[in-house]
Design a protein around this motif. Sequence first.
Motif, PDB file in Angstrom:
ATOM      1  N   ARG A 232     -48.787   3.920 -20.106  1.00  0.00           N
ATOM      2  CA  ARG A 232     -47.644   4.720 -20.557  1.00  0.00           C
ATOM      3  C   ARG A 232     -48.077   6.149 -20.898  1.00  0.00           C
ATOM      4  N   GLU A 233     -49.160   6.270 -21.671  1.00  0.00           N
ATOM      5  CA  GLU A 233     -49.630   7.608 -22.038  1.00  0.00           C
ATOM      6  C   GLU A 233     -50.147   8.373 -20.816  1.00  0.00           C
ATOM      7  N   TRP A 234     -50.750   7.653 -19.887  1.00  0.00           N
ATOM      8  CA  TRP A 234     -51.223   8.284 -18.653  1.00  0.00           C
ATOM      9  C   TRP A 234     -50.021   8.827 -17.878  1.00  0.00           C
ATOM     10  N   ALA A 235     -48.936   8.037 -17.819  1.00  0.00           N
ATOM     11  CA  ALA A 235     -47.719   8.473 -17.135  1.00  0.00           C
ATOM     12  C   ALA A 235     -47.154   9.727 -17.801  1.00  0.00           C
ATOM     13  N   GLU A 236     -47.119   9.729 -19.136  1.00  0.00           N
ATOM     14  CA  GLU A 236     -46.572  10.873 -19.850  1.00  0.00           C
ATOM     15  C   GLU A 236     -47.484  12.103 -19.727  1.00  0.00           C
ATOM     16  N   THR A 237     -48.778  11.865 -19.540  1.00  0.00           N
ATOM     17  CA  THR A 237     -49.704  12.966 -19.274  1.00  0.00           C
ATOM     18  C   THR A 237     -49.424  13.572 -17.904  1.00  0.00           C
ATOM     19  N   ASP A 238     -49.166  12.718 -16.917  1.00  0.00           N
ATOM     20  CA  ASP A 238     -48.836  13.218 -15.578  1.00  0.00           C
ATOM     21  C   ASP A 238     -47.578  14.077 -15.602  1.00  0.00           C
ATOM     22  N   ILE A 239     -46.602  13.694 -16.430  1.00  0.00           N
ATOM     23  CA  ILE A 239     -45.371  14.487 -16.530  1.00  0.00           C
ATOM     24  C   ILE A 239     -45.676  15.862 -17.101  1.00  0.00           C
ATOM     25  N   ARG A 240     -46.473  15.901 -18.160  1.00  0.00           N
ATOM     26  CA  ARG A 240     -46.820  17.212 -18.738  1.00  0.00           C
ATOM     27  C   ARG A 240     -47.642  18.031 -17.742  1.00  0.00           C
ATOM     28  N   TRP A 241     -48.519  17.380 -17.026  1.00  0.00           N
ATOM     29  CA  TRP A 241     -49.318  18.032 -15.990  1.00  0.00           C
ATOM     30  C   TRP A 241     -48.376  18.674 -14.965  1.00  0.00           C
ATOM     31  N   ALA A 242     -47.366  17.920 -14.556  1.00  0.00           N
ATOM     32  CA  ALA A 242     -46.402  18.417 -13.571  1.00  0.00           C
ATOM     33  C   ALA A 242     -45.643  19.636 -14.100  1.00  0.00           C
ATOM     34  N   GLN A 243     -45.308  19.612 -15.374  1.00  0.00           N
ATOM     35  CA  GLN A 243     -44.564  20.719 -15.971  1.00  0.00           C
ATOM     36  C   GLN A 243     -45.421  21.976 -16.093  1.00  0.00           C
ATOM     37  N   LYS A 244     -46.711  21.783 -16.348  1.00  0.00           N
ATOM     38  CA  LYS A 244     -47.599  22.923 -16.565  1.00  0.00           C
ATOM     39  C   LYS A 244     -48.200  23.465 -15.264  1.00  0.00           C
ATOM     40  N   VAL A 245     -48.293  22.610 -14.237  1.00  0.00           N
ATOM     41  CA  VAL A 245     -48.897  23.024 -12.965  1.00  0.00           C
ATOM     42  C   VAL A 245     -47.887  22.752 -11.845  1.00  0.00           C
ATOM     43  N   PRO A 246     -46.960  23.683 -11.625  1.00  0.00           N
ATOM     44  CA  PRO A 246     -45.875  23.455 -10.665  1.00  0.00           C
ATOM     45  C   PRO A 246     -46.340  23.072  -9.263  1.00  0.00           C
ATOM     46  N   THR A 247     -47.503  23.565  -8.837  1.00  0.00           N
ATOM     47  CA  THR A 247     -47.977  23.249  -7.485  1.00  0.00           C
ATOM     48  C   THR A 247     -48.273  21.762  -7.318  1.00  0.00           C
ATOM     49  N   GLN A 248     -48.524  21.071  -8.429  1.00  0.00           N
ATOM     50  CA  GLN A 248     -48.824  19.642  -8.356  1.00  0.00           C
ATOM     51  C   GLN A 248     -47.665  18.783  -8.890  1.00  0.00           C
ATOM     52  N   ALA A 249     -46.541  19.433  -9.167  1.00  0.00           N
ATOM     53  CA  ALA A 249     -45.448  18.758  -9.866  1.00  0.00           C
ATOM     54  C   ALA A 249     -44.960  17.515  -9.139  1.00  0.00           C
ATOM     55  N   SER A 250     -44.643  17.645  -7.865  1.00  0.00           N
ATOM     56  CA  SER A 250     -44.058  16.516  -7.127  1.00  0.00           C
ATOM     57  C   SER A 250     -44.989  15.312  -7.116  1.00  0.00           C
ATOM     58  N   ALA A 251     -46.265  15.548  -6.797  1.00  0.00           N
ATOM     59  CA  ALA A 251     -47.234  14.443  -6.724  1.00  0.00           C
ATOM     60  C   ALA A 251     -47.424  13.797  -8.086  1.00  0.00           C
ATOM     61  N   LYS A 252     -47.523  14.615  -9.129  1.00  0.00           N
ATOM     62  CA  LYS A 252     -47.782  14.071 -10.465  1.00  0.00           C
ATOM     63  C   LYS A 252     -46.585  13.301 -11.012  1.00  0.00           C
ATOM     64  N   VAL A 253     -45.385  13.754 -10.702  1.00  0.00           N
ATOM     65  CA  VAL A 253     -44.201  13.018 -11.154  1.00  0.00           C
ATOM     66  C   VAL A 253     -44.161  11.645 -10.499  1.00  0.00           C
ATOM     67  N   ASN A 254     -44.455  11.599  -9.203  1.00  0.00           N
ATOM     68  CA  ASN A 254     -44.464  10.305  -8.506  1.00  0.00           C
ATOM     69  C   ASN A 254     -45.549   9.383  -9.057  1.00  0.00           C
ATOM     70  N   GLU A 255     -46.724   9.941  -9.345  1.00  0.00           N
ATOM     71  CA  GLU A 255     -47.796   9.134  -9.943  1.00  0.00           C
ATOM     72  C   GLU A 255     -47.382   8.626 -11.316  1.00  0.00           C
ATOM     73  N   ALA A 256     -46.684   9.471 -12.046  1.00  0.00           N
ATOM     74  CA  ALA A 256     -46.231   9.081 -13.381  1.00  0.00           C
ATOM     75  C   ALA A 256     -45.282   7.891 -13.307  1.00  0.00           C
ATOM     76  N   VAL A 257     -44.365   7.914 -12.366  1.00  0.00           N
ATOM     77  CA  VAL A 257     -43.405   6.814 -12.221  1.00  0.00           C
ATOM     78  C   VAL A 257     -44.136   5.517 -11.888  1.00  0.00           C
ATOM     79  N   GLU A 258     -45.151   5.599 -11.034  1.00  0.00           N
ATOM     80  CA  GLU A 258     -45.941   4.400 -10.681  1.00  0.00           C
ATOM     81  C   GLU A 258     -46.651   3.837 -11.915  1.00  0.00           C
ATOM     82  N   LYS A 259     -47.239   4.718 -12.690  1.00  0.00           N
ATOM     83  CA  LYS A 259     -47.967   4.255 -13.876  1.00  0.00           C
ATOM     84  C   LYS A 259     -47.009   3.671 -14.913  1.00  0.00           C
TER      85      LYS A 259
END
Length: 567
Positions: A232-259
């Motif tokens: 859960r925390e890893w997923a929420e980290t991916d979301i923050r990562w996506a918000q802070k690094v727009p170039t990786q946003a799409s990939a990180k959001v999808n990874e977050a949903v999987e986690k």
Amino acid sequence: MKNMISKAAVAATGLVFIGSNVFAQSLADAKKAIDAEQYQKAKSMLKNLTATQANKDENFFYLGWVYLEQDYVDSAKAVFTKGIAANPKSALNYAGLGAVARLSKDQAGAQSNFNQAITLAGKETKPFQYVGEAYLLGEPDGNAAIAVLQKGLAVSAKDPELYIALGDAYRTQLKNTDAVKAYEDALKINPKAAAAKVATGVVWRQANNWDASEEEFKAALAIDPNFGPAYREWAETDIRWAQKVPTQASAKVNEAVEKYSKFLSLTDNSVESRLRYADFLYQAGKFKELQTEATALSQMPNANARAYRYLAYSAFENGDSATAQSAMNSWMTKADPKRIIPYDYYYQGRIQLKAKDTTAALQTLEKTVKLDTTQGDLYADIAKIYYAKRQYEKAGDAYRQYVSKSKKATLNDYFSEGFSYYFAYGDQLASKATPKPVADTMLLAKADSAFAYIQSKVPTPNTTVTLYRARLYDLKEKDRNNIQGFAKPYYEKLIEVTKAKETVAEADKKNLAEAYAYLGAFAEYKEKDMAKATENYTKARENDPNNAQASNFFNRKNKPAAKGKGK
């Protein structure tokens, strides 16, 4: 007969094993389930324990704490009360009642119960831990939590969970170095404390150190591959990562949903877990998925009212206005008033705006910005509603709040602020009320301040802004026959910047005529220079043959003088 006896024996043995399995579910098993956020499983165990071991106050406390984790405050209070009935000196259950009081905004009750818990704790560290954790519920009070947890460590420095709670308290204050040390101290006592590894990962997330954060979550899963909170925390980290690094946003959001899906698979997939998932989907911006999940939750028997909140939010974001309005009405009527948050009013106001119910929207949006001062963007909507209602001073005030509080404000918004105040003053001048109000010159000062800000931010003066600055200073003249020249430098600047244009449009010519007519009046009435007045009025008429002031001047000038009498 022998076979029958054998079958009966086997059946009896089976019953014994089944019974043994039930009673083998100990408090330690329940606490492990709580740590793993398997709340339904923990509740089932604890309900069994409170029935079979009704004299043990701990069982009641941990059941009550699960209810707190799931946001069922009233149920928690009832269970903690039963725990005190089982043992009037139950420090843990007094800590629980203190937590309930604190969440209910009863500070005196919270303090009284916390004091009782600490007094009764003796050499037990758990009451200190949970009083500390109670201070971190709702609006965290990190200082109070740290103070009580350090008292617990003075009683015994060998409880790893005390250190984890202490780290959490430091984390609320963004004291990351202290937090990491506390988690490290917990791991020295218990190297298998996966929760400490997860918490350290959260610290690195706060510092935007994504790689270090991931390493901690991996380390937690190496200790316990089924420790759901790590996912859960890893997923929420991916979301923050996506918000802070727009170039990786799409990939990180999808990874977050999987986690997060993995986290749900490791919990009991309860309504509470799914509601937390709904919150995650909202943070991830997955509004289509959120609407599907919220719809399913809202259709369950005795549906948790929060499902309607998420349904309203997601339906609005998906452009489904009818569903959004219906769901928001359901949430606002079904929810305990204490559960309504400023963001609910934020969405309710936007939904009402979409439905063109501006009266209701205005009331809701103004309530929102009073409750949550961070919602500065809403002042733009408030200003537009007031402007449409011709309540210009209130529109100006709202635009002023918007440009000071929102990062989205543009120079056009400053112009709208100035324009609103300008019209507000004009309305006061033209008022036919009895008694006639005295026009407030502060409105002109506010308008000019907004216009001046725009001019300070553009490389060359803006003609529209220059025009309205001239007009507002002209309003201060009150009487052209007693002209003071307040607007003179602004009309002169208007002529300068307009004539510098490559193409002078018809609208520009009308504005030039206005400027020359003012200069003509100044020359006529202030300077008493008729030649200069005629020159300026002539230029006014050349740019706009229908300019009323120029026409009036030439009519007066060309009017034959009256002949004398009695000659």
